[in-house]
Design a protein around this motif. Structure first.
Motif, mmCIF file in Angstrom:
data_model
loop_
_atom_site.group_PDB
_atom_site.id
_atom_site.type_symbol
_atom_site.label_atom_id
_atom_site.label_comp_id
_atom_site.label_asym_id
_atom_site.label_seq_id
_atom_site.Cartn_x
_atom_site.Cartn_y
_atom_site.Cartn_z
ATOM 1 N N PHE A 73 -2.237 -3.541 -8.034
ATOM 2 C CA PHE A 73 -1.813 -3.879 -6.671
ATOM 3 C C PHE A 73 -1.065 -5.212 -6.678
ATOM 4 O O PHE A 73 -0.008 -5.349 -6.045
ATOM 5 N N VAL B 291 0.838 -1.207 0.000
ATOM 6 C CA VAL B 291 0.000 0.000 0.000
ATOM 7 C C VAL B 291 0.872 1.256 0.000
ATOM 8 O O VAL B 291 0.628 2.200 -0.761
ATOM 9 N N PHE C 31 -7.645 2.343 -0.726
ATOM 10 C CA PHE C 31 -7.386 0.958 -0.353
ATOM 11 C C PHE C 31 -8.314 0.554 0.783
ATOM 12 O O PHE C 31 -8.368 1.222 1.820
#
Length: 318
Positions: A302, A124, A136
């Motif tokens: 991600f 993150v 997120f």
């Protein structure tokens, strides 16, 4: 065969998304009256939508009783389809949003509290520096709960440890790295000065550990049992990795943990790994996804960064 195809074509043209949404709301609410309140409409409108679906499909979708309603086998089959349909629509909207603005979007990750506080947080941090407008959503819980969240499409994917093969054939596992467990203490703890420590020597120390039944508690139990020892006296019981790290920093406590929490998202010089040999095998960490589910561009982004963060952790074999 031809008649069946004609029926499916007719159903595909006539089943309305709104009616499908109504059915899902009714089953979730448990009654048509409650569903009408949630959808800000009347109960006759709800009944009309269900009746239209049942007419198109030619089967009963709900069983009515005094306590409310519950889906028939046909209804459950349609509900599974509805969850997938609306999820694909959401993913399609995310694709459009990403094409309009590749620097924004959202991703939902399921993980254990330990991995969320370490490896996932490192990903993150890395991704948010490059794309500060991405949102997120981190969902933490036990493995069974996380698998249910993934199956119900409430999260895009999981980053978890795998203990044995995955029984659910609907799921895929992509290996990222191996993880293990170590005994750790604060930098000011007297045990840090030792070059070698037997696990038995730490049996009477002040341990801070997750609750019995947790993964780490089972690892601790196996390690002590392998040395013919009882489970150590636990001074503090907590499932919070942050609380355990804070207590270790005082120099008074010891714990067993994954070394990943000591290096992610930043290194913790105030915590040291003690030279204790543990009879534990490495545990693979990886990404769990639903087969045949389309992931949004942000979710794929991600995962790409997760692979890059994991690369230094994977030692070449041979």
């Amino acid at each position: 065969m031809g008649a069946a195809m004609k029926l499916s074509d007719r159903i595909g043209r006539r089943v309305k998304l709104q009616d499908l949404h109504v059915l899902m709301t009714v089953v979730q609410a448990g009654s048509m009256g409650k569903a009408a309140q949630q959808l800000n409409t009347s109960q006759p409108n709800i009944s009309r939508s269900i009746a239209e679906l049942e007419h198109v499909l030619g089967v009963r979708l709900l069983d009515r009783h005094r306590q409310g309603v519950e889906p028939t086998d046909y209804g459950r089959a349609l509900l599974d389809c509805g969850v997938a349909v609306f999820d694909e629509l959401r993913q399609g909207m995310k694709n459009i949003e990403f094409l309009a603005d590749p620097t924004a979007g959202e991703v939902r990750i399921g993980s254990s509290a330990l991995l969320a506080a370490s490896f996932v947080s490192a990903v993150v941090d890395r991704l948010s520096r490059r794309y500060p407008r991405i949102v997120f959503h981190l969902v933490t819980g036990h493995v069974e709960t996380l698998h249910r969240e993934l199956s119900e499409r409430n999260v895009d994917f999981l980053i978890v440890r795998r203990f044995g093969p995955i029984a659910d054939e609907r799921l895929d596992f992509e290996f990222l790295s191996d993880d293990s467990y170590v005994v750790a203490a604060g930098a000011h703890n007297p045990w840090v000065r030792r070059r070698k420590i037997a696990l038995a020597e730490l049996a009477s120390e002040a341990w801070v550990l997750p609750a019995p039944g947790s993964v780490i508690a089972s690892v601790v139990r196996k390690a002590f049992r392998a040395g013919g020892l009882d489970y150590p006296r636990t001074t503090v019981v907590t499932d919070s990795p942050q609380v355990r790290m804070s207590l270790l920093a005082t120099g008074r406590f010891v714990t067993m943990c994954s070394p990943s929490i000591l290096r992610f998202p930043v290194r913790r010089p105030e915590i040291k790994i003690l030279p204790v040999d543990l009879p534990t095998m490495p545990v693979p960490i990886g990404i769990v996804t639903l087969k045949n589910r389309t992931l949004s561009p942000v979710a794929r982004l991600f995962i790409q960064h997760a692979r890059e963060v994991a690369k230094p952790l994977t030692k070449p074999k041979g």
